[in-house]
Enzyme design. Structure first.
Site, PDB file in Angstrom:
ATOM      1  N   ASN A   1       0.799  -1.232   0.000  1.00  0.00           N
ATOM      2  CA  ASN A   1       0.000   0.000   0.000  1.00  0.00           C
ATOM      3  C   ASN A   1       0.831   1.281   0.000  1.00  0.00           C
ATOM      4  O   ASN A   1       0.410   2.297  -0.545  1.00  0.00           O
ATOM      5  CB  ASN A   1      -0.997   0.003   1.166  1.00  0.00           C
TER       6      ASN A   1
ATOM      7  N   GLY B   1       1.822  -6.226   7.515  1.00  0.00           N
ATOM      8  CA  GLY B   1       1.028  -7.090   6.658  1.00  0.00           C
ATOM      9  C   GLY B   1      -0.215  -7.595   7.348  1.00  0.00           C
ATOM     10  O   GLY B   1      -0.651  -7.054   8.375  1.00  0.00           O
TER      11      GLY B   1
ATOM     12  N   GLU C   1       3.289  -4.989  12.543  1.00  0.00           N
ATOM     13  CA  GLU C   1       2.127  -4.118  12.369  1.00  0.00           C
ATOM     14  C   GLU C   1       1.171  -4.862  11.442  1.00  0.00           C
ATOM     15  O   GLU C   1       1.419  -4.984  10.243  1.00  0.00           O
ATOM     16  CB  GLU C   1       2.513  -2.773  11.757  1.00  0.00           C
TER      17      GLU C   1
ATOM     18  N   CYS D   1      -3.928  -0.397   7.044  1.00  0.00           N
ATOM     19  CA  CYS D   1      -4.261  -1.133   8.271  1.00  0.00           C
ATOM     20  C   CYS D   1      -5.000  -0.248   9.274  1.00  0.00           C
ATOM     21  O   CYS D   1      -5.791  -0.729  10.072  1.00  0.00           O
ATOM     22  CB  CYS D   1      -2.992  -1.676   8.916  1.00  0.00           C
TER      23      CYS D   1
ATOM     24  N   GLU E   1       6.066   1.698  16.643  1.00  0.00           N
ATOM     25  CA  GLU E   1       6.909   2.320  15.623  1.00  0.00           C
ATOM     26  C   GLU E   1       6.792   3.838  15.706  1.00  0.00           C
ATOM     27  O   GLU E   1       5.990   4.383  16.447  1.00  0.00           O
ATOM     28  CB  GLU E   1       6.490   1.838  14.228  1.00  0.00           C
TER      29      GLU E   1
END
Length: 509
Positions: free
Chosen positions: A166, A240, A262, A297, A475
């Site tokens: 993405n 992913g 993530e 996400c 992160e």
């Protein structure tokens, strides 16, 4: 038809695709084992973007050996010198932002205008972690006068990055920043669907880092599995899906390596009765990230709207979503791109069909565009369903596409229970002018990242990550940098000083 041979169109940016299509490791380009290659196509046109080397387990072994050699050099480079090099890479990214944005636009389907923002974000992350190199600090522990006890932080070794389709370039450059700043070597496996911007970055920074410090291995599941299980890869970071995260965890368990994950999200936007309907409608569209087809996400794909403003908000949705119109990703005027692959396109259409068959009320979208110029691409317009039952597929499963589920609520406790009923817990957006309600809800929702009267935005320094099956670790903050280090304790016993006093001589009487 090869896109590189197509005629330029006025007003459309022409991508400068990478010249090198092999694997990049050890500071050089290498063909894949057995010269394996895979075709890359543009999701907006179906045209070929050429072939790219396709790594397998043998290639992973070769890249790891090169990365281990690079690590032994890079770990001893002074932190401030590492920071200087990261800032140089950040400037290279800024200087080539349009070129990199165009590569991602044609390769992953997102509009070139927003991909320019991705390049800015990647450069900002490189600068941010360059500025944190002196914060890799240990601690001292009091031991009294007879000893010194302290800890130091050391880089962990070879770090692998398995990245999604993405935001290909932003993740390749930005998500490598913390690991590099900490002194690690990095192996990037770019998305199989969109590997070209990673290869172009390798071309642009070639020679700037010691050989083996930054490596790019395009490939598929075989390469990913080999990376996750490799005994000489010290850590794996994945962005992913949940199933992919589980597979990486299982493979990594053989060598007990740490992970930073993530993963997916089925995130909630919650609107209280006192929220402004227009603000809520705009937030619902912004939170869905329709510009890149909801492929995020963190997208707030479930909207819980208080029943007192429910119909008002729904009435505004078609106009708000009308600002996002699918078009050529290489056109700066395009406000919504294409889904990243034909497989993802078919998956989204299947979810839309299931929502219709299960009785959800279609507010807008739901059909592929009629424009003949978009017929060969993976285009789906913003699609919003109302009166969604929490048990419907579109309310339970991550779609990773431009499909929003809207549900009314009137009883707060029941609404919170439904919000928390899914296995995911990445983001949540709360809309209210009531400070008590905002705090109460922010604490009650099971999510790692919560906005109040805001949505979608990230803030460097603020820890981003999920709970439950949405991931492990944080992160975009100091914690990410420290995650790529290991703490070593050192204890030093201090010997007492030897006596220097002379023994008095004896005299015989």
């Amino acid at each position: 038809m090869d896109i590189a041979k197509s005629e330029p169109t006025p007003g459309i940016i022409q991508p400068n695709l990478p010249q090198h299509r092999d694997l990049y490791y050890g500071g050089a380009w290498h063909p894949a084992s057995g010269d394996r290659r895979s075709e890359v196509t543009s999701p907006s046109t179906g045209l070929s973007l050429g072939q790219v080397a396709h790594a397998d387990a043998a290639d992973v072994n070769a890249a790891v050996a090169a990365a281990r050699a690079g690590f032994k050099v890079w770990r001893d480079v002074h932190p401030n010198e590492r920071a200087k090099i990261l800032r140089q890479i950040a400037q290279i990214v800024r200087d080539n932002a349009l070129e990199l944005a165009a590569i991602d636009a044609v390769d992953c389907g997102n509009p070139v205008k927003v991909m320019l923002g991705d390049a800015d974000t990647a450069a900002a992350q490189l600068d941010f972690f360059a500025g944190l190199v002196t914060e890799m600090k240990g601690a001292s522990i009091p031991m009294g006068r007879g000893a010194i006890n302290f800890s130091i932080r050391e880089p962990i070794g070879v770090v692998a990055k398995i990245l999604p389709f993405n935001h290909p370039f932003m993740f390749v450059a930005g998500k490598s920043a913390a690991a590099l700043a900490a002194g690690n070597a990095v192996i990037v496996k770019p998305p199989e669907q969109a590997p070209l911007s990673a290869l172009r970055l390798a071309e642009l920074v070639e020679g700037l880092l010691p050989a083996g410090v930054f490596n790019v291995l395009p490939g598929g599941r075989e390469a990913g599995a080999a990376i996750a299980s490799h005994p000489q890869i010290a850590m794996v970071s994945l962005i992913g899906s949940v199933p992919t995260g589980r597979a990486v965890m299982q493979a990594a368990s053989a060598t007990v390596k740490p992970l930073l994950l993530e993963l997916g999200g089925k995130n909630a936007l919650i609107a209280f009765a006192d929220a402004d309907p227009m603000e809520v409608a705009r937030a619902m569209a912004a939170g869905m990230n329709f510009t890149w087809c909801g492929q995020s996400c963190g997208s707030t794909s479930r909207a819980f709207v208080h029943s007192s403003i429910y119909e008002q908000v729904l009435a505004l949705i078609p106009d708000v979503c009308g600002n996002f119109r699918p078009g050529n990703p290489l056109d700066m005027a395009t406000t919504m791109g294409a889904l990243a692959s034909r497989q993802q396109y078919e998956r989204v259409l299947d979810f839309i069909a299931s929502a219709k068959s299960e009785g959800a009320r279609l507010i807008c979208g739901g059909e592929v565009p009629a424009d003949a110029q978009l017929a060969d691409g993976c285009f789906v317009p913003p699609t919003v369903f109302a009166d969604v039952d929490p048990q419907m597929r579109i309310a339970r499963e991550e779609i990773f596409g431009p499909v929003l589920s809207v549900m009314p609520w009137s009883e707060e406790a029941a609404m919170i229970e439904t919000v928390n009923a899914v296995d995911y817990g990445l983001t949540c957006s709360i809309w209210t002018n009531d400070l008590d309600a905002a705090h109460r809800t922010a604490v009650a929702v099971e999510a790692g990242y919560v906005w109040v009267n805001e949505v979608s935005k990230h803030f460097l320094g603020a820890p981003f990550g999920g709970v439950k099956q949405s991931g492990l670790g944080r992160e975009e903050c100091l914690g990410e940098l420290l995650a790529y280090t290991q703490e070593k304790n050192i204890h030093i016993r201090i010997r007492p000083q030897a006596s220097t006093a002379k023994t008095p001589e004896r005299h015989q009487s």
